[in-house]
Write an enzyme that holds these catalytic residues in place. Structure first.
Site, mmCIF file in Angstrom:
data_model
loop_
_atom_site.group_PDB
_atom_site.id
_atom_site.type_symbol
_atom_site.label_atom_id
_atom_site.label_comp_id
_atom_site.label_asym_id
_atom_site.label_seq_id
_atom_site.Cartn_x
_atom_site.Cartn_y
_atom_site.Cartn_z
ATOM 1 N N LYS A 144 0.824 -1.211 0.000
ATOM 2 C CA LYS A 144 0.000 0.000 0.000
ATOM 3 C C LYS A 144 0.869 1.277 0.000
ATOM 4 O O LYS A 144 2.085 1.197 -0.041
ATOM 5 C CB LYS A 144 -0.948 -0.030 1.209
ATOM 6 C CG LYS A 144 -1.888 -1.247 1.199
ATOM 7 C CD LYS A 144 -2.820 -1.208 0.019
ATOM 8 C CE LYS A 144 -3.956 -2.205 0.022
ATOM 9 N NZ LYS A 144 -3.748 -3.550 0.498
HETATM 10 C C1 LIG Z 1 -9.921 -3.669 -1.124
HETATM 11 C C2 LIG Z 1 -9.241 -4.308 0.045
HETATM 12 N N1 LIG Z 1 -9.920 -4.404 1.186
HETATM 13 C C3 LIG Z 1 -9.358 -4.956 2.284
HETATM 14 C C4 LIG Z 1 -8.069 -5.438 2.273
HETATM 15 C C5 LIG Z 1 -7.499 -6.075 3.478
HETATM 16 O O1 LIG Z 1 -6.415 -5.370 3.988
HETATM 17 P P1 LIG Z 1 -5.275 -6.108 4.849
HETATM 18 O O2 LIG Z 1 -4.429 -6.893 3.907
HETATM 19 O O3 LIG Z 1 -4.533 -4.976 5.490
HETATM 20 O O4 LIG Z 1 -5.972 -6.966 5.840
HETATM 21 C C6 LIG Z 1 -7.335 -5.354 1.096
HETATM 22 C C7 LIG Z 1 -5.962 -5.879 1.069
HETATM 23 O O5 LIG Z 1 -5.195 -5.747 0.185
HETATM 24 C C8 LIG Z 1 -7.934 -4.777 -0.054
HETATM 25 O O6 LIG Z 1 -7.263 -4.692 -1.207
#
Ligand SMILES: Cc1ncc(COP(=O)(O)O)c(C=O)c1O
Length: 407
Positions: A205
């Site tokens: 990110k």
């Molecule tokens: C659109 C979206 N929502 C939620 C998440 C979940 O985030 P995390 O990987 O920090 O749990 C991601 C992860 O890449 C994502 O792309």
């Protein structure tokens, strides 16, 4: 160079057909950037009294809230945990429904299931692949409690009409902005618009804490519920109790240990200082890609609507299949052979075996998302890419698409 020169011809033949790859080493689709300041910040915390839920958590939350223009920011151990917290705070439970997009990472829908509620999917717009307002409106039932739009690839969803629709039906808007830190919609910062907005700090990110996430909101009651939820459902924090000379605490809801560490928050604080530079670099790369691909037959670059500034977490091109002799699978393999770490975002959530088996979804129910999925390829996009990396991506895509172009 003479195009008949065997060495030159080798360069024009895709690596998958025996040519020379554009790159010697794999360029991933996303990657973190960690510098000496980041290392120092983390080491400082490791030497301090508080490895978790110490002063860095509050510092990071305050700085983050200011950065996105929100009143409260509540950190979580991941973007997924943050989404779960937001669904809890919105009060969803068994018998309730939330509408979201199939064109997302499965966590957006899973978090609704975690609370015993049911995700309903609404198809997406063909241009941005963000949730289609009319499709959302058509799926609202008396059980609907929330809408979860996703800012796909970093391009904000059409938030204003979504919020108006939600207001008319008394629904909570939980914006999944895990792709969209630093994006803007109609001049407003993502994070200052929806009832709750969720971010992720996964290494690919815009900024990272290793694993980590954040929910931001204007609402005092929601912020309180979020804080309780990420701390087992307990209504006070250990550090505060220690400072107050107190031991007593009460668990007032069923929560989880979803806390982000002080180590992660120190890294996040340091990374936040570089957010603007990271965004500027991503925008520069997107502009270079657009210039290279807008007239390249076989490739359709992502659309940007006039009123938004995307944050470019991903750069998903779509293949113009009638202009190519082969399908997405062959192009994907050919790009990988050139050492581009291309990816696909996403297999629509309802087509994952778990969702098919549990809810009986079949192909054909969300034609726009499904049709886009067949043609999507995410090219490398991260702020640490150097000029040569960008040039390599442009060269490899041009070479492969030209080779497989319809004759
Ligand atoms: C659109 C979206 N929502 C939620 C998440 C979940 O985030 P995390 O990987 O920090 O749990 C991601 C992860 O890449 C994502 O792309």
């Amino acid at each position: 160079m003479d195009p008949m020169d065997p060495e030159r011809r080798k360069e024009l033949i895709p690596a998958i057909c025996g040519g020379r790859p554009v790159r010697e080493t794999l360029l991933p689709y996303g990657h973190q950037s960690i510098d000496e300041d980041d290392l120092r910040a983390v080491i400082e915390v490791l030497r301090s009294d508080w490895l978790t839920t110490g002063p860095k958590v509050t510092e990071f939350e305050k700085a983050f809230a200011a950065c996105v223009g929100a009143r409260y920011a509540v950190s979580f151990s991941s973007g997924t945990a943050a989404l779960h917290g937001a669904v809890f705070a919105a009060g969803l439970g068994p018998g309730d429904e939330a509408i979201t997009t199939p064109m997302t990472f499965c966590a957006t829908a899973n978090c609704v299931l975690y609370q015993g509620a049911k995700p309903a999917f609404a198809d997406v717009y063909p241009d941005t692949l963000n949730i289609d307002l009319d499709e959302v409106a058509g799926r609202i039932t008396p059980r609907t409690k929330a809408i979860l739009p996703v800012d796909y690839a970093g391009h904000p969803a059409d938030l204003e009409p979504i919020l108006e629709l939600a207001d008319r039906h008394g629904l909570v808007v939980i914006e999944d902005a895990c792709h969209a830190l630093g994006a803007a919609y109609k001049g407003r910062r993502v994070g200052s618009i929806s009832h709750m907005t969720v971010f992720s700090f996964h290494p690919v990110k815009h900024i990272t804490t290793g694993e980590g996430g954040m929910v931001v909101t204007e609402d005092t009651a929601l912020a309180r519920r979020l804080r309780i939820f990420r701390n087992h459902g307990i209504d006070s924090e250990a550090r505060q109790r220690q400072m107050d000379g107190q031991w007593y605490y009460e668990m007032v809801a069923l929560g989880y240990n979803y806390r982000l560490t002080d180590i992660g928050c120190a890294l996040g604080l340091c990374q936040l200082n570089k957010l603007n530079a990271n965004l500027a670099r991503r925008r520069q790369i997107a502009a270079q890609y657009l210039a290279a691909f807008q007239d390249l037959p076989g490739v359709i670059p992502p659309t940007v609507r006039p009123h938004v500034t995307p944050a470019w977490h991903l750069y998903p091109i779509r293949l113009d299949l009638p202009k190519l002799r082969v399908g997405r699978a062959e192009i994907f393999r050919a790009l990988r052979a050139e050492n581009l770490g291309v990816n696909v975002h996403y297999l629509p959530v309802h087509l994952h075996p778990y969702y098919r088996e549990r809810f009986g979804y079949r192909r054909g129910e969300y034609p726009v998302a499904e049709g886009a999925y067949e043609r999507l390829i995410s090219l490398p996009m991260f702020h640490g890419m150097c000029e040569k990396d960008v040039k390599d991506v442009i060269e490899a895509v041009g070479k492969v698409v030209h080779y497989y172009g319809a004759r």
